[in-house]
Design a protein around this motif. Structure first.
Motif, PDB file in Angstrom:
ATOM      1  N   GLU A 174      -2.551  23.198  -9.931  1.00 22.69           N
ATOM      2  CA  GLU A 174      -1.931  23.316  -8.614  1.00 22.69           C
ATOM      3  C   GLU A 174      -1.550  21.924  -8.148  1.00 22.69           C
ATOM      4  O   GLU A 174      -2.184  21.291  -7.335  1.00 22.69           O
ATOM      5  CB  GLU A 174      -2.904  23.965  -7.630  1.00 22.69           C
ATOM      6  N   GLY A 175      -0.460  21.388  -8.660  1.00 24.82           N
ATOM      7  CA  GLY A 175      -0.004  20.060  -8.290  1.00 24.82           C
ATOM      8  C   GLY A 175       0.921  20.108  -7.117  1.00 24.82           C
ATOM      9  O   GLY A 175       1.361  21.144  -6.650  1.00 24.82           O
ATOM     10  N   GLU A 176       1.267  18.888  -6.629  1.00 24.06           N
ATOM     11  CA  GLU A 176       2.116  18.816  -5.452  1.00 24.06           C
ATOM     12  C   GLU A 176       3.516  19.313  -5.749  1.00 24.06           C
ATOM     13  O   GLU A 176       4.185  19.865  -4.893  1.00 24.06           O
ATOM     14  CB  GLU A 176       2.164  17.368  -4.962  1.00 24.06           C
TER      15      GLU A 176
ATOM     16  N   ALA B 111       6.895  14.861   3.462  1.00 23.19           N
ATOM     17  CA  ALA B 111       6.074  16.057   3.249  1.00 23.19           C
ATOM     18  C   ALA B 111       5.019  15.802   2.184  1.00 23.19           C
ATOM     19  O   ALA B 111       3.891  16.286   2.277  1.00 23.19           O
ATOM     20  CB  ALA B 111       6.972  17.232   2.851  1.00 23.19           C
ATOM     21  N   GLU B 112       5.363  15.007   1.158  1.00 28.27           N
ATOM     22  CA  GLU B 112       4.411  14.706   0.093  1.00 28.27           C
ATOM     23  C   GLU B 112       3.205  13.948   0.635  1.00 28.27           C
ATOM     24  O   GLU B 112       2.059  14.233   0.269  1.00 28.27           O
ATOM     25  CB  GLU B 112       5.103  13.900  -0.993  1.00 28.27           C
ATOM     26  N   SER B 113       3.431  12.972   1.518  1.00 31.51           N
ATOM     27  CA  SER B 113       2.318  12.198   2.053  1.00 31.51           C
ATOM     28  C   SER B 113       1.408  13.071   2.911  1.00 31.51           C
ATOM     29  O   SER B 113       0.180  12.939   2.868  1.00 31.51           O
ATOM     30  CB  SER B 113       2.854  11.012   2.865  1.00 31.51           C
ATOM     31  N   LEU B 114       1.981  13.996   3.693  1.00 33.26           N
ATOM     32  CA  LEU B 114       1.161  14.890   4.504  1.00 33.26           C
ATOM     33  C   LEU B 114       0.353  15.848   3.632  1.00 33.26           C
ATOM     34  O   LEU B 114      -0.797  16.174   3.941  1.00 33.26           O
ATOM     35  CB  LEU B 114       2.045  15.665   5.473  1.00 33.26           C
ATOM     36  N   LEU B 115       0.942  16.298   2.526  1.00 36.35           N
ATOM     37  CA  LEU B 115       0.216  17.192   1.642  1.00 36.35           C
ATOM     38  C   LEU B 115      -0.922  16.466   0.931  1.00 36.35           C
ATOM     39  O   LEU B 115      -1.979  17.055   0.667  1.00 36.35           O
ATOM     40  CB  LEU B 115       1.183  17.793   0.617  1.00 36.35           C
TER      41      LEU B 115
ATOM     42  N   TYR C 112      -3.592   6.777   6.680  1.00 33.15           N
ATOM     43  CA  TYR C 112      -2.669   7.300   5.696  1.00 33.15           C
ATOM     44  C   TYR C 112      -1.234   7.280   6.210  1.00 33.15           C
ATOM     45  O   TYR C 112      -0.992   7.404   7.418  1.00 33.15           O
ATOM     46  CB  TYR C 112      -3.031   8.746   5.332  1.00 33.15           C
ATOM     47  N   PRO C 113      -0.252   7.171   5.302  1.00 37.21           N
ATOM     48  CA  PRO C 113       1.153   7.347   5.709  1.00 37.21           C
ATOM     49  C   PRO C 113       1.453   8.811   5.974  1.00 37.21           C
ATOM     50  O   PRO C 113       0.793   9.700   5.429  1.00 37.21           O
ATOM     51  CB  PRO C 113       1.935   6.819   4.498  1.00 37.21           C
ATOM     52  N   ALA C 114       2.448   9.064   6.804  1.00 36.36           N
ATOM     53  CA  ALA C 114       2.811  10.448   7.147  1.00 36.36           C
ATOM     54  C   ALA C 114       4.305  10.544   7.390  1.00 36.36           C
ATOM     55  O   ALA C 114       4.747  11.185   8.346  1.00 36.36           O
ATOM     56  CB  ALA C 114       2.029  10.914   8.376  1.00 36.36           C
ATOM     57  N   HIS C 115       5.091   9.926   6.507  1.00 29.16           N
ATOM     58  CA  HIS C 115       6.538   9.895   6.705  1.00 29.16           C
ATOM     59  C   HIS C 115       7.278  10.907   5.849  1.00 29.16           C
ATOM     60  O   HIS C 115       8.467  11.130   6.043  1.00 29.16           O
ATOM     61  CB  HIS C 115       7.071   8.498   6.397  1.00 29.16           C
TER      62      HIS C 115
ATOM     63  N   GLU D 123      11.127  18.106  -5.781  1.00 27.43           N
ATOM     64  CA  GLU D 123      10.485  16.803  -5.764  1.00 27.43           C
ATOM     65  C   GLU D 123      11.205  15.851  -4.812  1.00 27.43           C
ATOM     66  O   GLU D 123      10.572  15.082  -4.077  1.00 27.43           O
ATOM     67  CB  GLU D 123      10.463  16.222  -7.178  1.00 27.43           C
ATOM     68  N   MET D 124      12.533  15.895  -4.810  1.00 26.07           N
ATOM     69  CA  MET D 124      13.293  15.032  -3.917  1.00 26.07           C
ATOM     70  C   MET D 124      13.040  15.404  -2.458  1.00 26.07           C
ATOM     71  O   MET D 124      12.941  14.532  -1.591  1.00 26.07           O
ATOM     72  CB  MET D 124      14.780  15.127  -4.243  1.00 26.07           C
ATOM     73  N   LEU D 125      12.907  16.705  -2.177  1.00 24.09           N
ATOM     74  CA  LEU D 125      12.656  17.134  -0.808  1.00 24.09           C
ATOM     75  C   LEU D 125      11.262  16.713  -0.356  1.00 24.09           C
ATOM     76  O   LEU D 125      11.062  16.313   0.792  1.00 24.09           O
ATOM     77  CB  LEU D 125      12.819  18.649  -0.690  1.00 24.09           C
ATOM     78  N   LEU D 126      10.267  16.796  -1.254  1.00 24.07           N
ATOM     79  CA  LEU D 126       8.920  16.376  -0.898  1.00 24.07           C
ATOM     80  C   LEU D 126       8.867  14.890  -0.573  1.00 24.07           C
ATOM     81  O   LEU D 126       8.075  14.460   0.271  1.00 24.07           O
ATOM     82  CB  LEU D 126       7.959  16.681  -2.046  1.00 24.07           C
ATOM     83  N   ARG D 127       9.711  14.095  -1.254  1.00 22.71           N
ATOM     84  CA  ARG D 127       9.687  12.642  -1.051  1.00 22.71           C
ATOM     85  C   ARG D 127      10.689  12.178   0.004  1.00 22.71           C
ATOM     86  O   ARG D 127      10.793  10.980   0.255  1.00 22.71           O
ATOM     87  CB  ARG D 127       9.983  11.932  -2.379  1.00 22.71           C
ATOM     88  N   LYS D 128      11.413  13.083   0.593  1.00 19.03           N
ATOM     89  CA  LYS D 128      12.425  12.717   1.585  1.00 19.03           C
ATOM     90  C   LYS D 128      11.771  12.410   2.924  1.00 19.03           C
ATOM     91  O   LYS D 128      10.877  13.126   3.371  1.00 19.03           O
ATOM     92  CB  LYS D 128      13.424  13.868   1.748  1.00 19.03           C
ATOM     93  N   ASP D 129      12.227  11.323   3.565  1.00 21.56           N
ATOM     94  CA  ASP D 129      11.691  10.959   4.863  1.00 21.56           C
ATOM     95  C   ASP D 129      11.951  12.098   5.849  1.00 21.56           C
ATOM     96  O   ASP D 129      13.051  12.649   5.915  1.00 21.56           O
ATOM     97  CB  ASP D 129      12.343   9.674   5.360  1.00 21.56           C
TER      98      ASP D 129
END
Length: 364
Positions: free
Chosen positions: A98-100, A350-354, A345-348, A115-121
């Motif tokens: 169960e990866g990100e 969706a990946e960082s919040l997850l 933690y960073p929160a900019h 993956e691009m959407l998860l890393r998008k600001d």
């Protein structure tokens, strides 16, 4: 060399190979480490990253020979859908766990798009992309408000074996062990308080904080949600509405001073009084979502954070500005808060919040 690798990856993509952009970037990194002096090293590096099944090897070999060895490009084939791995058998999970990158598997688009959407600001997420980001949050929200306890319960797919039950059941069969009974930890509700900065500097991120808070408040009655700017707002009841859009509208109607300035110390004083009135809560976890900009008294902020530290088991701070590599917590609000935090933690994205959500799951 990077330009050649990207051109070759595009050629493979047009031929039906799964040469997505992330694989092309990894290929550039691999060749920067291996060098390009040995053709065999180049071949194996590109094949490992751009091929996913044995039936794709002949196509890759033909393209590699044409592009890198003979220097004559083959005729461009018509666009084909990318090759996919065979689907797993019913009941069988993926090998990757169960990866990100799998959190958006139910949303539309390919793996590279996810993956691009998860890393998008989050500032640049369009209204069309917001439902997919919401799907990513909901994949983990139901686990955020719970934690594994010290007691266990029987489970068909538990990770550990319950030896006492196994030995008792073996007495029915003359001491022979016929079946292994497994167990898993019982889930306990986590005492969670979400505290979100709703001042003007956080406008672009507030809707994602409300999205996360709405999902948690809907799933667990023990979760409390507050917003703060120049004073504190209790948003818990408004965010328990079944419809997320209606819940956000109710929050806007019930609050005043939204998108105003920030007085973090005064807001924390109101939060401490609210927690005092509610009585002690064991294992309290406070999650603060703020950029740390404060125009109040830093001594008041330090004093109230100390009071909150004395009753909270963990204090986690999520800051969207921390996603910038050059960011330093120099503003007085953030600098005063750092000594009292258990996590920053960073929160900019969706990946960082997850990632923060997964970190919270590991806390007992």
């Amino acid at each position: 060399m990077a330009g050649h690798v990207l051109a070759f990856a595009r050629l493979c993509k047009r031929s039906g190979l799964p040469a997505h952009p992330a694989a092309a970037v990894d290929a550039c990194r691999a060749l920067s480490l291996l060098g390009v002096g040995d053709p065999r090293s180049v071949y194996w590096a590109l094949r490992a990253l751009l091929v996913s099944s044995p039936d794709q090897i002949p196509v890759f070999d033909r393209l590699f020979h044409a592009y890198w060895e003979s220097g004559s490009l083959p005729e461009e084939p018509p666009p084909q859908p990318p090759c996919e791995r065979p689907s797993a058998r019913p009941g069988q999970g993926s090998a990757g766990g169960e990866g990100e990158s799998s959190l958006l598997s139910d949303a539309e688009g390919g793996a590279s798009d996810r993956e691009m959407l998860l890393r998008k600001d989050l500032r640049h997420v369009t209204p069309e992309e917001e439902p997919r980001v919401r799907a990513a949050f909901l994949a983990l929200l139901h686990k955020l408000a719970s934690r594994p306890g010290r007691r266990h319960r029987p489970a068909y797919r538990g990770r550990s074996i319950e030896f006492r039950r196994v030995f008792r059941q073996s007495l029915r069969y003359g001491g022979e062990i016929v079946r292994l009974t497994r167990r898993e930890p019982r889930l306990r509700k986590r005492n969670l308080v979400l505290l979100g900065d709703v001042s003007g500097s956080m406008d672009v991120y507030n809707r994602f904080f409300l999205l996360m808070a709405h999902g948690l408040a809907r799933r667990d009655r023990g979760v409390r949600v507050f917003g703060f700017s120049t004073r504190l707002f209790d948003l818990t009841d408004a965010l328990r509405d079944r419809d997320a859009t209606r819940a956000v509208a109710r929050v806007g109607e019930q609050t005043r001073g939204w998108s105003g300035g920030t007085l973090i110390g005064r807001s924390l004083a109101e939060l401490n009084r609210s927690l005092d009135a509610a009585g002690p809560r064991r294992g309290l976890v406070v999650v603060v979502f703020s950029d740390g900009w404060d125009r109040g008294d830093p001594d008041l902020l330090t004093r109230e954070l100390g009071r909150l530290r004395s009753r909270a088991w963990r204090i986690l701070w999520l800051n969207p500005l921390k996603g910038d590599p050059d960011y330093q917590p120099l503003c007085r609000g953030m600098a005063a808060a750092l000594p009292f935090l258990d996590g920053f933690y960073p929160a900019h994205t969706a990946e960082s919040l997850l990632r923060v959500a997964q970190q919270l799951q590991r806390l007992r």
